[in-house]
Write a protein that holds these residues in place. Structure first.
Motif, PDB file in Angstrom:
ATOM      1  N   GLY A   2       1.175  -1.599   0.548  1.00  0.00           N
ATOM      2  CA  GLY A   2      -0.299  -0.328  -0.059  1.00  0.00           C
ATOM      3  C   GLY A   2       0.883   0.948   0.230  1.00  0.00           C
ATOM      4  O   GLY A   2       0.422   2.078  -0.832  1.00  0.00           O
ATOM      5  N   ARG A   3       1.964   1.239   0.680  1.00  0.00           N
ATOM      6  CA  ARG A   3       2.623   2.550   0.942  1.00  0.00           C
ATOM      7  C   ARG A   3       3.693   2.810  -0.238  1.00  0.00           C
ATOM      8  O   ARG A   3       3.325   4.213  -0.971  1.00  0.00           O
ATOM      9  N   ILE A   4       3.904   2.110  -1.714  1.00  0.00           N
ATOM     10  CA  ILE A   4       4.191   2.170  -2.469  1.00  0.00           C
ATOM     11  C   ILE A   4       3.567   2.444  -3.799  1.00  0.00           C
ATOM     12  O   ILE A   4       4.103   2.851  -4.214  1.00  0.00           O
ATOM     13  N   LEU A   5       2.233   1.610  -2.893  1.00  0.00           N
ATOM     14  CA  LEU A   5       1.070   2.243  -4.272  1.00  0.00           C
ATOM     15  C   LEU A   5       0.507   3.190  -3.992  1.00  0.00           C
ATOM     16  O   LEU A   5       1.028   4.543  -5.139  1.00  0.00           O
ATOM     17  N   CYS A   6       0.575   3.890  -2.832  1.00  0.00           N
ATOM     18  CA  CYS A   6       0.768   5.351  -2.982  1.00  0.00           C
ATOM     19  C   CYS A   6       1.481   6.265  -2.927  1.00  0.00           C
ATOM     20  O   CYS A   6       1.798   7.103  -3.318  1.00  0.00           O
ATOM     21  N   GLN A   7       2.927   5.590  -3.175  1.00  0.00           N
ATOM     22  CA  GLN A   7       3.791   6.588  -4.124  1.00  0.00           C
ATOM     23  C   GLN A   7       4.054   6.630  -5.105  1.00  0.00           C
ATOM     24  O   GLN A   7       4.258   7.848  -5.879  1.00  0.00           O
ATOM     25  N   ILE A   8       4.116   5.475  -6.103  1.00  0.00           N
ATOM     26  CA  ILE A   8       3.228   5.958  -6.936  1.00  0.00           C
ATOM     27  C   ILE A   8       2.331   6.590  -7.837  1.00  0.00           C
ATOM     28  O   ILE A   8       2.702   7.228  -8.447  1.00  0.00           O
ATOM     29  N   ILE A   9       1.319   6.461  -6.616  1.00  0.00           N
ATOM     30  CA  ILE A   9       0.046   7.934  -7.386  1.00  0.00           C
ATOM     31  C   ILE A   9       0.639   8.963  -7.337  1.00  0.00           C
ATOM     32  O   ILE A   9       0.304   9.542  -7.868  1.00  0.00           O
ATOM     33  N   GLY A  10       1.194   9.071  -6.237  1.00  0.00           N
ATOM     34  CA  GLY A  10       1.194  10.409  -5.486  1.00  0.00           C
ATOM     35  C   GLY A  10       2.850  10.809  -5.734  1.00  0.00           C
ATOM     36  O   GLY A  10       2.418  12.228  -6.932  1.00  0.00           O
ATOM     37  N   GLY A  11       3.727  10.374  -6.473  1.00  0.00           N
ATOM     38  CA  GLY A  11       4.569  11.003  -7.644  1.00  0.00           C
ATOM     39  C   GLY A  11       3.875  10.928  -9.183  1.00  0.00           C
ATOM     40  O   GLY A  11       4.463  11.764  -9.925  1.00  0.00           O
ATOM     41  N   ILE A  34      -2.755  16.879  -4.716  1.00  0.00           N
ATOM     42  CA  ILE A  34      -3.466  16.012  -4.451  1.00  0.00           C
ATOM     43  C   ILE A  34      -2.379  15.270  -4.169  1.00  0.00           C
ATOM     44  O   ILE A  34      -1.535  14.495  -3.354  1.00  0.00           O
ATOM     45  N   GLY A  35      -0.806  14.786  -5.099  1.00  0.00           N
ATOM     46  CA  GLY A  35       0.111  14.408  -5.001  1.00  0.00           C
ATOM     47  C   GLY A  35       0.743  14.187  -4.027  1.00  0.00           C
ATOM     48  O   GLY A  35       1.692  13.381  -3.086  1.00  0.00           O
ATOM     49  N   LEU A  36       0.874  15.557  -3.603  1.00  0.00           N
ATOM     50  CA  LEU A  36       1.677  15.690  -1.589  1.00  0.00           C
ATOM     51  C   LEU A  36       1.095  15.259  -0.491  1.00  0.00           C
ATOM     52  O   LEU A  36       1.578  14.739   0.650  1.00  0.00           O
ATOM     53  N   LEU A  37      -0.171  14.905  -0.712  1.00  0.00           N
ATOM     54  CA  LEU A  37      -1.988  14.552   0.222  1.00  0.00           C
ATOM     55  C   LEU A  37      -0.910  12.952   0.284  1.00  0.00           C
ATOM     56  O   LEU A  37      -1.527  12.641   1.303  1.00  0.00           O
ATOM     57  N   PHE A  38      -1.144  12.492  -1.004  1.00  0.00           N
ATOM     58  CA  PHE A  38      -0.015  11.019  -0.983  1.00  0.00           C
ATOM     59  C   PHE A  38       1.151  10.238  -0.490  1.00  0.00           C
ATOM     60  O   PHE A  38       1.276   9.984   0.106  1.00  0.00           O
ATOM     61  N   LEU A  39       2.396  11.894  -0.834  1.00  0.00           N
ATOM     62  CA  LEU A  39       3.677  11.832  -0.540  1.00  0.00           C
ATOM     63  C   LEU A  39       4.056  12.146   0.823  1.00  0.00           C
ATOM     64  O   LEU A  39       4.895  11.486   1.023  1.00  0.00           O
ATOM     65  N   ILE A  40       2.968  13.170   1.229  1.00  0.00           N
ATOM     66  CA  ILE A  40       3.154  13.172   2.947  1.00  0.00           C
ATOM     67  C   ILE A  40       3.413  12.448   3.768  1.00  0.00           C
ATOM     68  O   ILE A  40       4.449  12.407   4.935  1.00  0.00           O
ATOM     69  N   PRO A  41       2.873  11.335   4.234  1.00  0.00           N
ATOM     70  CA  PRO A  41       2.469  10.835   4.869  1.00  0.00           C
ATOM     71  C   PRO A  41       3.260   9.104   5.143  1.00  0.00           C
ATOM     72  O   PRO A  41       3.518   8.644   5.615  1.00  0.00           O
ATOM     73  N   THR A  42       3.660   8.766   3.634  1.00  0.00           N
ATOM     74  CA  THR A  42       4.031   7.319   3.173  1.00  0.00           C
ATOM     75  C   THR A  42       5.795   7.794   2.804  1.00  0.00           C
ATOM     76  O   THR A  42       6.789   7.463   2.702  1.00  0.00           O
ATOM     77  N   THR A  43       6.089   9.300   3.022  1.00  0.00           N
ATOM     78  CA  THR A  43       7.611   9.690   2.420  1.00  0.00           C
ATOM     79  C   THR A  43       8.430  10.518   3.075  1.00  0.00           C
ATOM     80  O   THR A  43       7.731  11.705   2.684  1.00  0.00           O
ATOM     81  N   PRO A  44       8.391  10.049   3.846  1.00  0.00           N
ATOM     82  CA  PRO A  44      10.208  11.430   5.066  1.00  0.00           C
ATOM     83  C   PRO A  44      10.269  12.642   4.756  1.00  0.00           C
ATOM     84  O   PRO A  44       9.921  13.066   5.012  1.00  0.00           O
ATOM     85  N   TRP A  45      11.177  12.429   3.037  1.00  0.00           N
ATOM     86  CA  TRP A  45      11.374  13.353   2.998  1.00  0.00           C
ATOM     87  C   TRP A  45      10.718  14.447   2.203  1.00  0.00           C
ATOM     88  O   TRP A  45      10.962  15.392   2.415  1.00  0.00           O
ATOM     89  N   VAL A  46       9.759  13.822   2.199  1.00  0.00           N
ATOM     90  CA  VAL A  46       8.783  15.209   1.095  1.00  0.00           C
ATOM     91  C   VAL A  46       8.173  15.355   2.526  1.00  0.00           C
ATOM     92  O   VAL A  46       8.431  17.123   2.072  1.00  0.00           O
ATOM     93  N   THR A  47       7.735  15.193   3.577  1.00  0.00           N
ATOM     94  CA  THR A  47       7.634  15.593   4.572  1.00  0.00           C
ATOM     95  C   THR A  47       8.417  16.860   4.737  1.00  0.00           C
ATOM     96  O   THR A  47       8.146  18.199   5.235  1.00  0.00           O
ATOM     97  N   ARG A  48       9.497  16.420   5.067  1.00  0.00           N
ATOM     98  CA  ARG A  48      10.635  17.694   5.365  1.00  0.00           C
ATOM     99  C   ARG A  48      10.898  18.612   4.521  1.00  0.00           C
ATOM    100  O   ARG A  48      11.234  20.062   4.489  1.00  0.00           O
ATOM    101  N   THR A  49      10.655  18.257   3.135  1.00  0.00           N
ATOM    102  CA  THR A  49      11.337  19.362   1.806  1.00  0.00           C
ATOM    103  C   THR A  49       9.638  20.280   2.534  1.00  0.00           C
ATOM    104  O   THR A  49      10.491  21.728   1.950  1.00  0.00           O
ATOM    105  N   VAL A  50       8.692  20.036   2.225  1.00  0.00           N
ATOM    106  CA  VAL A  50       7.192  20.570   2.264  1.00  0.00           C
ATOM    107  C   VAL A  50       7.679  21.163   3.608  1.00  0.00           C
ATOM    108  O   VAL A  50       7.641  22.892   3.893  1.00  0.00           O
ATOM    109  N   ARG A  51       8.191  20.729   4.456  1.00  0.00           N
ATOM    110  CA  ARG A  51       8.164  21.867   5.526  1.00  0.00           C
ATOM    111  C   ARG A  51       9.055  22.964   5.455  1.00  0.00           C
ATOM    112  O   ARG A  51       9.170  23.742   5.937  1.00  0.00           O
ATOM    113  N   ARG A  52      10.014  22.827   4.843  1.00  0.00           N
ATOM    114  CA  ARG A  52      11.265  23.478   4.429  1.00  0.00           C
ATOM    115  C   ARG A  52      10.606  24.709   3.798  1.00  0.00           C
ATOM    116  O   ARG A  52      11.623  25.594   4.145  1.00  0.00           O
ATOM    117  N   ALA A  53      10.349  23.952   2.212  1.00  0.00           N
ATOM    118  CA  ALA A  53       9.521  25.368   1.942  1.00  0.00           C
ATOM    119  C   ALA A  53       8.641  26.485   2.261  1.00  0.00           C
ATOM    120  O   ALA A  53       8.181  27.682   1.916  1.00  0.00           O
TER     121      ALA A  53
END
Length: 89
Positions: A2-11, A34-53
């Protein structure tokens, strides 16, 4: 799985969002969000990148705050992970 599927869909949504920003009608912003909503919970570096932005760009932070306020409760919880004062790594 499920995590990999969310990352693919979010990407995919983020990719089409970036392409959509280049069109005259900016539907790409919606796809990118919408892509960020899929990636934030499944990919920690996206969360950090969005927080920095959000810390760097006040306009982006205001847009994310507005989206957080209008989002349904499950999505609000995801978006709050990227708030600047939130240190839930």
């Amino acid at each position: 799985m499920g995590r990999i599927l969310c990352q693919i869909i979010g990407g995919a949504f983020c990719f089409f969002g970036i392409l959509g920003v280049l069109t005259p009608i900016p539907f790409g912003l919606i796809f990118f969000a919408i892509g960020l909503l899929f990636l934030i919970p499944t990919t920690p570096w996206v969360t950090r990148t969005v927080r920095r932005a959000r810390g760097r760009f006040a306009t982006f932070d205001r847009a994310m705050d507005a989206m957080t306020r209008r989002a349904p409760a499950p999505y609000r919880r995801v978006l709050r992970r990227t708030e600047i004062g939130n240190f839930d790594w």
